[in-house]
Design an enzyme around this catalytic site. Structure first.
Site, PDB file in Angstrom:
ATOM      1  N   LEU A 211       0.822  -1.199   0.000  1.00  0.00           N
ATOM      2  CA  LEU A 211       0.000   0.000   0.000  1.00  0.00           C
ATOM      3  C   LEU A 211       0.862   1.257   0.000  1.00  0.00           C
ATOM      4  CD1 LEU A 211      -2.852   1.144   0.105  1.00  0.00           C
ATOM      5  CD2 LEU A 211      -2.748   1.067   2.598  1.00  0.00           C
ATOM      6  N   CYS A 212       1.999   1.200   0.703  1.00  0.00           N
ATOM      7  CA  CYS A 212       2.858   2.378   0.748  1.00  0.00           C
ATOM      8  C   CYS A 212       3.390   2.729  -0.641  1.00  0.00           C
ATOM      9  CB  CYS A 212       4.018   2.156   1.719  1.00  0.00           C
ATOM     10  SG  CYS A 212       5.036   0.719   1.343  1.00  0.00           S
ATOM     11  N   THR A 213       3.620   1.702  -1.488  1.00  0.00           N
ATOM     12  CA  THR A 213       4.123   1.946  -2.837  1.00  0.00           C
ATOM     13  C   THR A 213       3.042   2.533  -3.731  1.00  0.00           C
ATOM     14  OG1 THR A 213       5.732   0.153  -2.674  1.00  0.00           O
ATOM     15  CG2 THR A 213       5.132   0.871  -4.891  1.00  0.00           C
ATOM     16  N   ASN A 216       2.207   6.206  -2.519  1.00  0.00           N
ATOM     17  CA  ASN A 216       3.209   7.271  -2.500  1.00  0.00           C
ATOM     18  C   ASN A 216       4.151   7.281  -3.693  1.00  0.00           C
ATOM     19  OD1 ASN A 216       2.501   8.288   0.219  1.00  0.00           O
ATOM     20  ND2 ASN A 216       3.199   6.284   0.877  1.00  0.00           N
TER      21      ASN A 216
END
Length: 444
Positions: A211-213, A216
């Protein structure tokens, strides 16, 4: 009409021949007795996970074999596309819980059977729920769900002070899987044989995007589609309903929004066909394959519950693409298995001054050894607990998001630092230990 005593005797004649006398394939510790059949008919408790193509077959097979106390758990409702192979369901059942309909059908069809449905995810049940069963059998199409229930049965094991396994704490896990004309069945004896995690590389690699990839630093068109699917759809919910991968309007909206996001990051390649492929993870199903694999699994459950025969040791492959072909082999335990060996996993770091926390998360998701979905990380620094990143709770995710772009050095993580990792693929936390490599500096 109630079955007479005489009809009952006739009904179980063949099972009595197996259970009340020894044979050439009997288990070495098997002791023939009429009490074994009584145990099957009155006491043995089974849990079936999944009420889909395999689950319907498993429930039918086990109920007709004499097992009376069966629980079945499934989080899905019946869809029109299920009716061609999930034979316990009818058109009138569309939109209703699979577990509830399957239980009602079998209870009404097989006298004395008491199937208890659970319309929920497996994660909603606690240890005490799973501890009550003699055998658990899975008919799942999800690898994360397999890994989670595998982790649960391993966590139920008890050891004495000398590290000797308490045999009574073992709950055997029988797992079946199918894809088109291929299938497999396996028997897991937690703490004794290879667990699901030991042989994770047997499964096709799962395409996952942290999810962070996707939130962001998207780099692929798939990242943009996943962002719209996981973040924008729940937030905007344009049609006021859950996302339906078969609805053309839903897919068109996803495509439009994914193209917009891709243009923001100068990413090419977002097509309508790619959107369909990312949203719909379709596994082909063939009724005959389901029937064969379910029959194998049901037979293994019967052998484990009665000890009448030696169980499968421990993996069987079935293939009827060209003719019919099967073979079995023994999958071996992995010495450093992240689940059944219960030891910290070493993670080698080249340069802590350059590696970011987001890189660690990407390793946990992409490395075949871990294959996590959306991990959360915490640690202890100078005796104080520190939350590094938690993606599943919105408020904490916002507060810890800035850590993703910080290096391990900036976060104060040292050589030998232990990080606690939580993920939906396991009911218990995993500990990874950072090991920093020595960087040789060339003298000028």
């Amino acid at each position: 009409m109630d079955e007479t005593k005489e009809s009952l005797q006739k009904r179980w004649t063949h099972l009595r021949k197996v259970l009340e006398r020894p044979g050439p394939f009997s288990h070495p510790e098997f002791e023939p007795s009429p009490d074994i059949l009584d145990f099957i008919l009155s006491s043995c408790k089974l849990l079936i996970i999944g009420a889909g193509g395999l689950g319907c077959e498993l429930l039918k097979d086990l109920a007709m074999m004499g097992f009376k106390h069966i629980h079945i758990i499934d989080m899905d409702v019946i869809d029109l596309s299920n009716l061609n192979r999930q034979f316990l369901f009818r058109h009138k059942d569309i939109g209703v819980s699979k577990a509830e309909v399957a239980a009602k059908y079998v209870n009404g069809r097989i006298q004395g059977c008491q199937v208890v449905p659970h319309y929920c995810t497996i994660q909603e049940k606690d240890e005490e729920f799973y501890r009550q069963f003699h055998v658990i059998v899975c008919g799942l199409d999800s690898i994360p769900a397999r890994r989670w229930i595998n982790g649960m049965v391993v966590s139920l094991l008890n050891y004495d002070d000398a590290g000797i396994l308490d045999q009574s704490s073992i709950i055997p896990l029988v797992d079946g899987g199918t894809e088109g004309f291929k299938g497999n069945a396996r028997v897991v004896l937690p703490g004794i044989t290879a667990c699901v995690e030991c042989t994770l590389d047997l499964y096709p690699p799962q395409v996952t995007y942290p999810l962070c990839t996707i939130a962001n630093t998207p780099r692929l068109p798939e990242h943009c589609i996943e962002y719209v699917k996981l973040v924008q759809w729940p937030k905007e919910n344009p049609f006021g309903v859950a996302l339906d991968g078969d609805d053309a309007q839903h897919l068109m909206w996803l495509h439009e929004k994914a193209v917009e996001r891709a243009s923001q990051f100068n990413i090419q390649g977002v097509t309508f066909r790619l959107v369909q492929g990312v949203v719909k993870n379709i596994i082909p199903a063939v009724a005959s394959t389901n029937a064969v694999v379910a029959a194998v699994c049901a037979t293994e459950v019967f052998k484990l519950a009665t000890s009448c025969c030696t169980p499968l040791n421990n993996f069987m492959v079935f293939n009827d693409v060209d003719g019919i072909y099967t073979y079995t082999y023994e999958a071996e335990r992995k010495e450093n298995c992240i689940v059944c060996c219960n030891v910290p996993q070493m993670l080698s770091i080249e340069d802590p001054g350059k590696m970011k926390l987001s890189d660690i998360i990407e390793i946990l998701c992409s490395d075949p050894k871990f294959q996590m979905k959306n991990p959360g990380l915490t640690t202890t620094i100078n005796g104080s607990n520190k939350t590094l990143y938690i993606p599943t709770i919105e408020a904490i995710e916002k507060r810890t998001r800035e850590n993703l772009n910080k290096t391990l050095q900036d976060l104060g993580l040292n050589d030998g630092q232990e990080i606690v990792v939580a993920d939906i693929t396991t009911p218990t936390s995993l500990i990874i230990k950072l090991t920093f490599k020595t960087v040789d500096i060339e003298m000028g």
